[in-house]
Design a protein around this motif. Structure first.
Motif, short mmCIF file in Angstrom:
data_model
loop_
_atom_site.label_atom_id
_atom_site.label_comp_id
_atom_site.label_asym_id
_atom_site.label_seq_id
_atom_site.Cartn_x
_atom_site.Cartn_y
_atom_site.Cartn_z
N TYR A 1 39.63 46.68 40.63
CA TYR A 1 39.29 45.72 39.58
C TYR A 1 39.77 44.31 39.86
O TYR A 1 39.56 43.41 39.06
N GLY A 2 40.44 44.11 40.98
CA GLY A 2 40.87 42.76 41.33
C GLY A 2 39.83 42.05 42.17
O GLY A 2 38.68 42.47 42.24
N GLN B 1 49.43 37.29 34.04
CA GLN B 1 49.03 36.22 33.14
C GLN B 1 49.74 36.30 31.80
O GLN B 1 49.76 35.33 31.05
N PHE B 2 50.30 37.46 31.49
CA PHE B 2 51.02 37.59 30.23
C PHE B 2 52.50 37.22 30.36
O PHE B 2 53.23 37.22 29.37
N VAL C 1 39.19 45.83 30.77
CA VAL C 1 39.73 45.54 32.09
C VAL C 1 40.38 44.15 32.11
O VAL C 1 41.39 43.94 32.78
N GLY C 2 39.83 43.23 31.34
CA GLY C 2 40.46 41.91 31.23
C GLY C 2 41.87 42.01 30.67
O GLY C 2 42.81 41.39 31.18
N LEU C 3 42.02 42.80 29.62
CA LEU C 3 43.35 42.96 29.02
C LEU C 3 44.33 43.58 30.00
O LEU C 3 45.47 43.12 30.15
N ALA D 1 44.89 45.55 20.57
CA ALA D 1 43.66 45.06 21.20
C ALA D 1 42.66 46.19 21.42
O ALA D 1 41.45 46.00 21.26
N ALA E 1 30.29 45.08 27.17
CA ALA E 1 31.23 43.98 26.95
C ALA E 1 32.64 44.53 26.73
O ALA E 1 33.62 44.01 27.27
N TRP F 1 33.92 47.22 27.81
CA TRP F 1 34.44 47.73 29.09
C TRP F 1 35.04 46.58 29.90
O TRP F 1 36.18 46.66 30.38
N ALA F 2 34.30 45.50 30.00
CA ALA F 2 34.81 44.34 30.74
C ALA F 2 36.05 43.77 30.06
O ALA F 2 37.01 43.35 30.72
N GLN F 3 36.04 43.77 28.75
CA GLN F 3 37.18 43.20 28.02
C GLN F 3 38.42 44.06 28.16
O GLN F 3 39.54 43.54 28.28
N PHE G 1 48.41 41.41 36.34
CA PHE G 1 48.36 40.32 37.31
C PHE G 1 49.27 39.16 36.92
O PHE G 1 49.27 38.11 37.56
N PHE H 1 45.18 41.09 32.89
CA PHE H 1 46.10 40.03 32.49
C PHE H 1 47.54 40.54 32.49
O PHE H 1 48.44 39.85 32.96
#
Lengths: 232, 232
Positions: free
Chosen positions: B117-118, B204-205, B194-196, B219, B188, B190-192, B202, B199
């Motif tokens: 997923y990266g 970002q949090f 993976v975004g959570l 979430a 959408a 599913w993508a979201q 990787f 983050f």
DNA sequence: TGTACATCAGTGAACGCGCGTTCACTGATGTAC
DNA sequence: TGTACATCAGTGAACGCGCGTTCACTGATGTAC
């Protein structure tokens, strides 16, 4: 005198920019993990050791690219929002404009996007210099939602008790004045936005989503809804 | 005879597995872009050319790792859902269990997660063998939402006209029988999701979200809402 | 304005290292009769 | 059961390549007096 010294300084600025530009080009070919000073120097017609006049190490060059990328996407987001605001659009339209700007920037700069929102580069750890630029997009989102909140208010369902303390802390840290449930929703929306863009860019939508622009526009609208900016 | 031939075959299977295990370990140290056959061989006490008995090239080894990773996270998601189903939980709880399972798997296998997923590995292009395993998580999501739809139905706002054709096509392609607005919301979500997870994983949090488990649980509930599985 | 000196960009060789892949080979394991 | 042969795993050397970084150096640009 100033102009004379300026000549050397200006040369320095120009060469530094040329190195970063070439490095961005190499990023596309080899990826961040394999970014090579020697390759950059070669394509620039310089000898590899010359780059050490400009960047003390490969990692410092990477850091410069990362800071530039955050600033670039941050500026794109801020400008899109500013245009929407100047056009008299309501917060929801500003939000969607910001999301679209992030996606557009990502499609135009896929390797810089991967550099900042993709997998971390093994062995590289981002220094604190990146923190400020990294938060520009998030701050722009906060500004939009704050404007909506201070205008007509936002209504979101109450937070579960377990999340309340964390949401209150986040609010105090970087979104002072917003209701904590809005802060929590914002952070989630930010991650979800990047999830949508990453899926498109990293190939997860291959054989799944074809009309990606339309799909994204709809998803951005859903994200707006999620932070309390409903369609009507 | 079968058992005798089986001995050589079993050895082959074991060594193949050992190579992949060692490669996964190297992934953590160097990342996918720098995954090196020689390093894997060295740590395994073999000579690098010996690996060519098992994988015809470095890229084939990468492909095997990618397929394994997709299967691993897919199995984790399916099993979590099966447990939730067996416990008599409603679709919303199954959905959240699946999301938590993906997150837990990602935290336990961060480098395999980054592999799938990266950012894509530059110069590597995933062959078709990865398509099937890559869709297991998505299929599990579809099954949950389908169960809910066939049970009490789902109510989502109607699609904007522009997205309808695409949503109808997606539905026919991989989610037959669902209302198109549900299919679009699922993709959408599913993508979201993976975004959570990305983050969090990787970085970002960092300096943003601290109580990540609680935040994620909330979430995931919002995502459930987004696909038409409301809290009450 | 002219000169002596300091600063700095860029050179080229060298350091020690790692990489993917090929190839002829040895020796053990499995197969056919 | 015993033997001749085929298959296959693993070896070790070699190919041609690229890497980050250091260092003593040249020569041009800038500075101070």
């Amino acid at each position: 005198m100033n102009t004379v010294r300026g000549a050397r300084e200006r040369a320095r600025i120009e060469v530094t920019a040329a190195i970063k530009d070439e490095a961005r080009r190499r990023l596309a070919a080899d990826g961040a993990a394999k970014l090579s000073l020697r390759a950059v120097a070669r394509d620039l017609g310089m000898v590899s050791s010359a780059l050490y006049r400009y960047f003390p190490s490969r990692d410092e060059l990477l850091t410069a690219l990362i800071v530039d990328a955050y600033d670039s996407v941050g500026a794109a987001a801020e400008e899109a929002d500013a245009r929407a605001l100047a056009a008299g659009n309501p917060p929801r339209a500003r939000w969607i404009a910001l999301c679209e700007a992030v996606r557009t920037w990502a499609l135009e700069h896929p390797h810089e996007y991967a550099l900042i929102y993709g997998s971390p580069v093994p062995g590289y750890s981002a220094p604190l210099d990146t923190v400020g630029p990294a938060s520009r997009v998030g701050n722009a989102m906060i500004a939009i939602v704050r404007a909506a909140y201070e205008g007509h208010g936002l209504s979101l369902p109450p937070l579960p008790a377990a999340l309340r303390p964390e949401a209150v802390r986040m609010t105090a840290d970087f979104a002072e004045g917003l209701p904590p449930e809005v802060t929590a929703a914002l952070v989630a929306a930010w991650a979800q936005l990047v999830g949508l863009v990453s899926f498109e860019l990293f190939g997860q939508f291959n054989r799944v989503v074809e009309d990606r622009a339309t799909f994204f526009a709809h998803a951005a609208g859903q994200l707006a809804h999620g932070v309390g900016l409903p369609a009507v």
